[in-house]
Design a protein around this motif. Structure first.
Motif, PDB file in Angstrom:
ATOM      1  N   MET A  59      47.737  53.907  15.652  1.00 19.94           N
ATOM      2  CA  MET A  59      47.149  55.014  16.609  1.00 19.94           C
ATOM      3  C   MET A  59      48.406  55.888  16.919  1.00 19.94           C
ATOM      4  SD  MET A  59      45.022  53.169  19.683  1.00 19.94           S
ATOM      5  CE  MET A  59      45.272  51.442  19.813  1.00 19.94           C
ATOM      6  N   GLU A  60      47.976  57.185  17.268  1.00 14.89           N
ATOM      7  CA  GLU A  60      49.104  58.120  17.655  1.00 14.89           C
ATOM      8  C   GLU A  60      48.607  58.622  18.894  1.00 14.89           C
ATOM      9  OE1 GLU A  60      50.420  61.222  14.932  1.00 14.89           O
ATOM     10  OE2 GLU A  60      51.455  62.200  16.279  1.00 14.89           O
ATOM     11  N   ILE A  61      49.586  58.727  19.866  1.00 14.89           N
ATOM     12  CA  ILE A  61      49.105  59.483  21.189  1.00 14.89           C
ATOM     13  C   ILE A  61      50.247  60.554  21.546  1.00 14.89           C
ATOM     14  CG2 ILE A  61      48.116  57.319  21.972  1.00 14.89           C
ATOM     15  CD1 ILE A  61      50.237  57.164  24.342  1.00 14.89           C
ATOM     16  N   SER A  62      49.643  61.322  22.522  1.00 18.60           N
ATOM     17  CA  SER A  62      50.784  62.182  23.126  1.00 18.60           C
ATOM     18  C   SER A  62      50.813  62.220  24.712  1.00 18.60           C
ATOM     19  CB  SER A  62      50.398  63.553  22.680  1.00 18.60           C
ATOM     20  OG  SER A  62      51.185  64.827  23.014  1.00 18.60           O
ATOM     21  N   GLN A 178      44.842  50.362  28.667  1.00 22.34           N
ATOM     22  CA  GLN A 178      44.026  51.245  28.011  1.00 22.34           C
ATOM     23  C   GLN A 178      44.107  51.227  26.437  1.00 22.34           C
ATOM     24  OE1 GLN A 178      41.618  52.835  30.289  1.00 22.34           O
ATOM     25  NE2 GLN A 178      40.527  53.042  28.228  1.00 22.34           N
ATOM     26  N   TYR A 182      41.378  50.317  23.418  1.00 23.64           N
ATOM     27  CA  TYR A 182      40.969  51.250  22.234  1.00 23.64           C
ATOM     28  C   TYR A 182      41.210  50.259  20.954  1.00 23.64           C
ATOM     29  CZ  TYR A 182      41.434  55.200  25.243  1.00 23.64           C
ATOM     30  OH  TYR A 182      41.313  55.984  26.366  1.00 23.64           O
TER      31      TYR A 182
ATOM     32  N   ALA B  11      36.023  61.043  27.702  1.00 17.43           N
ATOM     33  CA  ALA B  11      37.289  61.062  27.111  1.00 17.43           C
ATOM     34  C   ALA B  11      38.218  59.799  27.631  1.00 17.43           C
ATOM     35  CB  ALA B  11      37.936  62.166  27.892  1.00 17.43           C
ATOM     36  N   LYS B  12      37.817  59.170  28.534  1.00 12.34           N
ATOM     37  CA  LYS B  12      38.632  57.740  28.845  1.00 12.34           C
ATOM     38  C   LYS B  12      38.178  56.882  27.995  1.00 12.34           C
ATOM     39  CE  LYS B  12      40.485  54.662  32.318  1.00 12.34           C
ATOM     40  NZ  LYS B  12      40.633  54.411  33.613  1.00 12.34           N
ATOM     41  N   ARG B  13      36.897  56.558  27.934  1.00 12.26           N
ATOM     42  CA  ARG B  13      36.437  55.464  27.371  1.00 12.26           C
ATOM     43  C   ARG B  13      36.718  55.550  25.488  1.00 12.26           C
ATOM     44  NH1 ARG B  13      31.295  55.291  25.414  1.00 12.26           N
ATOM     45  NH2 ARG B  13      30.668  56.935  26.947  1.00 12.26           N
ATOM     46  N   ARG B  14      36.566  56.691  25.258  1.00 17.64           N
ATOM     47  CA  ARG B  14      36.889  56.900  23.840  1.00 17.64           C
ATOM     48  C   ARG B  14      38.064  57.260  23.089  1.00 17.64           C
ATOM     49  NH1 ARG B  14      33.791  53.349  21.624  1.00 17.64           N
ATOM     50  NH2 ARG B  14      31.647  53.351  21.826  1.00 17.64           N
ATOM     51  N   GLY B  15      39.046  57.610  24.217  1.00 16.60           N
ATOM     52  CA  GLY B  15      40.587  57.628  23.900  1.00 16.60           C
ATOM     53  C   GLY B  15      40.668  59.333  23.596  1.00 16.60           C
ATOM     54  N   PHE B  16      40.052  60.233  24.226  1.00 10.47           N
ATOM     55  CA  PHE B  16      40.627  61.600  24.243  1.00 10.47           C
ATOM     56  C   PHE B  16      41.719  61.875  25.065  1.00 10.47           C
ATOM     57  CE2 PHE B  16      36.402  61.878  22.007  1.00 10.47           C
ATOM     58  CZ  PHE B  16      36.865  62.563  21.043  1.00 10.47           C
ATOM     59  N   GLY B  34      44.956  60.308  24.261  1.00 13.42           N
ATOM     60  CA  GLY B  34      44.650  59.169  23.478  1.00 13.42           C
ATOM     61  C   GLY B  34      44.632  59.400  22.011  1.00 13.42           C
ATOM     62  N   PRO B  35      44.410  58.626  21.250  1.00 11.07           N
ATOM     63  CA  PRO B  35      44.370  58.571  19.825  1.00 11.07           C
ATOM     64  C   PRO B  35      43.479  59.683  19.331  1.00 11.07           C
ATOM     65  CG  PRO B  35      44.429  56.113  20.150  1.00 11.07           C
ATOM     66  CD  PRO B  35      44.116  56.896  21.540  1.00 11.07           C
TER      67      PRO B  35
END
Lengths: 580, 580
Positions: A59-62, A178, A182, B11-16, B34-35
């Motif tokens: 995965m990549e996050i920011s 969190q 994912y 957004a939280k549940r799916r990683g936005f 998130g990813p």
């Protein structure tokens, strides 16, 4: 001129990097990437993303660059992310005390950072070390710890300190609960981040090498240390240039060329995961243009290890005779997750399901409070706690008739029948485990600097000295320069059509119609453009062009309609210029 | 549930996106992508780069986020980048004074930010406005200016303040002298930057809308205001939804659908350059998934204009009934370059060569010092300066026998023959001009938020409610989900092969083999994956797969070997699902 000076001159003239706000005199340690540098940096980052995110399925996050104080209390940076500073009482200049000690000609100390402060102060006295700015004798001046994080305040008032992150990693670690969701709580999984990090250096130096704001590309690979194994087979035959702690002790400077499999077998690299990452990373460095003759993997010496790391290796590149760290490979263990769990009070673990539920024997107590209360009064509560602890740690103690526990400094004896001691059979479907972390951490600016330094070449063409950057086509800011021979007779129009056609095919194109063709070649050579296409009168009639290769200056005649495919294949390394 | 709350949950549940460091309670105004969110954001940035850098032939640079104080003294941010703050004496909470005034139910003030501080203080008294946290009456409390830049200190000590940039633009402006050289001093040229910017908001709110750290994509287009014209013909027929200052005054809320050409002709948009950027940007918003029925261009009211801007329009999107600014289009004039020239002492201009050298008449003096010295003594120097000034401003004054100038408050009369007055013919090859700046400035986080809000859809599939994100294929984090029907009989192996083949073709692929096919579809629907490919038993025999489209849930049977081409064409908008 040194390699670094030569590079800095080219970098400014051609738009790779410049000191920021030079009109204002600049501030040490801040650089701006110009158009060519920003493109080169973006290509190095793209190749990294392809290698460490996409192809590895991570995965990549920011995350933000500013984080609150609690995070860095937990990570240890607030307390431990320090350099030794000494201030000259005469001129007021501050210096890194450890560097002055190492730079002293009489000194034999190579790693003063690892020494305790009083020892460093002692060295200032013993060697009469002076201020490099004004020459004042610094003996007797205090050496202090200086925290390298940039501090600011969040919101109005001054009650909410925030810090610019010293590494992108913490932005990943704090979100672990969190992120594990994912990943559907399945180990191993990796989380990457490319972004700015900050280090308020006392004395920034060497252009992009020691700066105050930089870009990191970090991967945090979360593993179950008991069961997860890296796919070592993928890299077992890769030959690594290793410079182990042992070799460094022997002080012969030489590296050992050895395969990943051998290095693991002989115990030179202790962690299989670190070995795996050294293995896959070598191909990455080659891909972006690091010269493998000026590259090594150096093991950290025991005194050098970061507070969180056990085995640690650096990828180092050679510039101007100095070795600079471009990547740190660290086995961080569970250090960070345990700390964040302690400081935040949230769970930083994953629940690991067993293949099949396991039945375990679990000693429990269920004390008779009707007996304990009247008998022991206010001590009864504490006694219960101690009985529970004893049952878990030493169930055999309950085998007799009586059991003795200590509560509030006094011993109490209780009949076992009043404790409700029992051994229950409990079925457990899994357990909570705190993952370990394997971290390859890349300094993007240092890679840019290395790649430029290693690509810098000069030769002679048509009796004139030529400078060119021998960058891999994938990394080069521009893939192809397109030139009309003259700006007339429809040549420019045709050349612009060709340029657009190549852009549509996803190639980075520079169009240039100014000056003699030779000068246009030189400009592209200096920014590392691997191929140039010239549209001439024959192009209009025969639909062919001259394609010229940068390093050899060899030229070939190729059909226009094949250009997009041919140049794409050359950029992606799927073909060589000789083949056409 | 409001649109915003629904989105924040997904957004939280799916990683936005999630609030940063939630384990520690978080800090208002900081979010981590998130990813899925990081991928969506990267795609929106790539499309921006394609549109505003590559296709327009502009440069892109990358500057530090920390800059020294002098830069922001010059830019005006140190003095003028303020919000009005009021602190509650009872609970200690700080609030934006202008927001409290606007939010007051009795208030008719719509833009309190534009009012002078005493007027705002007066409104607190007149309307008995109370603290929203504790209810205390705030009348009589002082309203103050709060500077929104995050401050830090560079290096040891506290003598070198630095600030986190409030806009990426200043990182471009300060380098103008060097950037002009890269552009070979030819106007017009554009310089872009995508990067973090910071605003120490008093009261952050609305998830990604009002945050303290955000990403901007800015383009600074440097033009010669006298001669450079935008290629308006490229966009003249584009229909713009305009909400002009005049319409806002009329307060009817309606927008005017009007072509770029008409808007310019009727003088609604004053700057041709702004009109050009509104024109090309509309297609960009559509491309990334902004719903054009919830979009408008709003002109700034005269009181609202930034200190540096003349004509200014915002692109706004509607979420939850509120209009939020996603881009500001500003004609900044020469404000920034003139300021940096003044403060740095360097030249911030380009030398513009005339097509042909121009001969101009230039009055000059060459005073006879042998006469002036003895005659006027120490005043002679000043007199020479004044003679030069007079010759330049009023050459006719030299037509008589004598000329009179004032120096140090006294009048001096000099015979013209002693002044050496002459009209010379001078040939000039060009002139120094300070370019004007046209700036489209995009808020990337707000675009991400808009695109998610506008893509959020629900419907009913097989009797169950379904949530899906109707993202354009180019923007979606994943282009294609690949599923084996079952994890046995070689289906998984074949599916992994297909997934890798699609990755090789440059598509973003998610492989998923867990749970029922229906559940896997729902997961991909919720992250906006436009296409899913299922490998079943027929796939092994006939080399075909089921491809399912997200919005319609329509399914088609397609040959495996055509998948890379078909899906690439669908992603790039070169084909529609109906065609296959």
């Amino acid at each position: 001129m040194s390699e670094g000076d030569r590079l800095t001159e080219l970098a400014k003239r051609r738009g790779f990097f410049i000191q920021t706000a030079g009109s204002y005199g600049g501030v040490a340690g801040f650089y701006t990437y110009g158009p060519e540098g920003a493109a080169l940096k973006a290509n190095i980052e793209s190749a990294w993303r392809d290698r460490y995110v996409t192809r590895e399925g991570n995965m990549e996050i920011s995350a933000p660059t500013i984080m609150q104080e609690e995070v860095f209390e937990a990570s240890g940076h607030l307390d431990g992310f320090d350099d030794m500073i000494i201030e000259c009482p005469e001129c007021g200049e501050s210096h890194r005390a450890d560097h002055l000690v190492e730079d002293d000609p009489d000194s034999t100390v190579e790693d003063a950072e690892a020494l305790p402060i009083p020892d460093v102060e002692g060295l200032f006295e013993d060697h009469d070390i002076t201020c490099p700015t004004c020459g004042w004798e610094l003996a007797g001046e205090p050496v202090e710890e200086f925290n390298l994080m940039f501090e600011t305040n969040i919101g109005p008032g001054s009650s909410d300190p925030g810090y610019l992150r010293p590494e992108t990693a913490q932005g990943i670690f704090v979100e672990f609960p969190q992120l594990a969701e994912y990943a559907r709580n399945q180990l191993p999984f990796g989380v990457a981040q490319i972004g700015r990090a900050y280090r308020n250096e006392i004395s920034p130096r060497k252009a992009l090498v020691r700066v105050r704001e930089f870009t990191q590309a970090e991967l945090e690979h979360f593993i179950d240390p008991e069961t997860d194994e890296p796919p070592l087979w993928r890299v077992e035959d890769v030959v690594l240039p290793l410079y182990s702690a042992e070799q460094q002790d022997a002080d012969d400077g030489g590296v050992q060329e050895i395969t990943v499999a051998e290095a693991v077998e002989e115990g030179i690299i202790q962690s299989d995961w670190i070995a795996f990452y050294l293995g896959i990373s070598k191909a990455y460095y080659e891909r972006i243009g690091v010269d493998m003759d000026r590259f090594r993997y150096r093991q950290h010496l025991p005194g050098e290890l970061a507070h969180y790391a056990s085995d640690c290796w650096d990828a180092e590149s050679e510039i101007d005779g100095d070795w600079i760290e471009i990547t740190g490979f660290a086995y961080r263990g569970d250090y960070d997750l345990v700390k964040h769990e302690q400081y935040s009070g949230e769970e930083y673990s994953v629940f690991k399901q067993y293949d099949e539920p396991v039945t375990v024997e679990k000693p429990t107590v269920d004390p008779d409070m009707g007996y304990l209360g009247p008998e022991f009064g206010s001590a009864a509560g504490e006694i219960v706690t101690e009985l529970e602890r004893l049952a878990a740690s030493d169930p055999d103690a309950f085998e007799g008739d009586e059991v003795t526990v200590e509560a509030d400094g006094e011993a109490y004896t209780i009949p076992v029948e009043k404790t409700g001691f029992e051994i229950e059979e409990v079925t457990e479907s899994g357990e909570h485990i705190t993952p370990h972390v394997v971290e390859p951490s890349f300094g993007v600016g240092r890679m840019v600097y290395t790649v430029l330094a290693h690509a810098y070449e000069t030769d002679e063409v048509d009796g004139e000295e030529r400078t060119y950057l021998s960058l891999p086509p994938e990394a080069a800011p521009t893939t192809v320069g397109v030139f009309p021979l003259m700006d007339k007779d429809g040549l420019a129009e045709r050349a612009k059509e060709v340029a657009n056609q190549l852009r549509e095919a996803g190639l980075e194109v520079t169009y240039d119609d100014s000056g003699a063709i030779g000068r246009r070649y030189r400009r592209q050579d200096e920014v590392g453009t691997p191929f140039c296409v010239t549209i001439d009168y024959d192009s209009l009639e025969e639909e062919t062009v001259t394609v010229r290769e940068r390093d050899t200056t060899a030229q070939k005649r190729l059909p226009i309609d094949e250009l997009p495919g041919t140049l794409s294949a050359l950029r992606d390394g799927d073909a060589t210029f000789d083949e056409f």
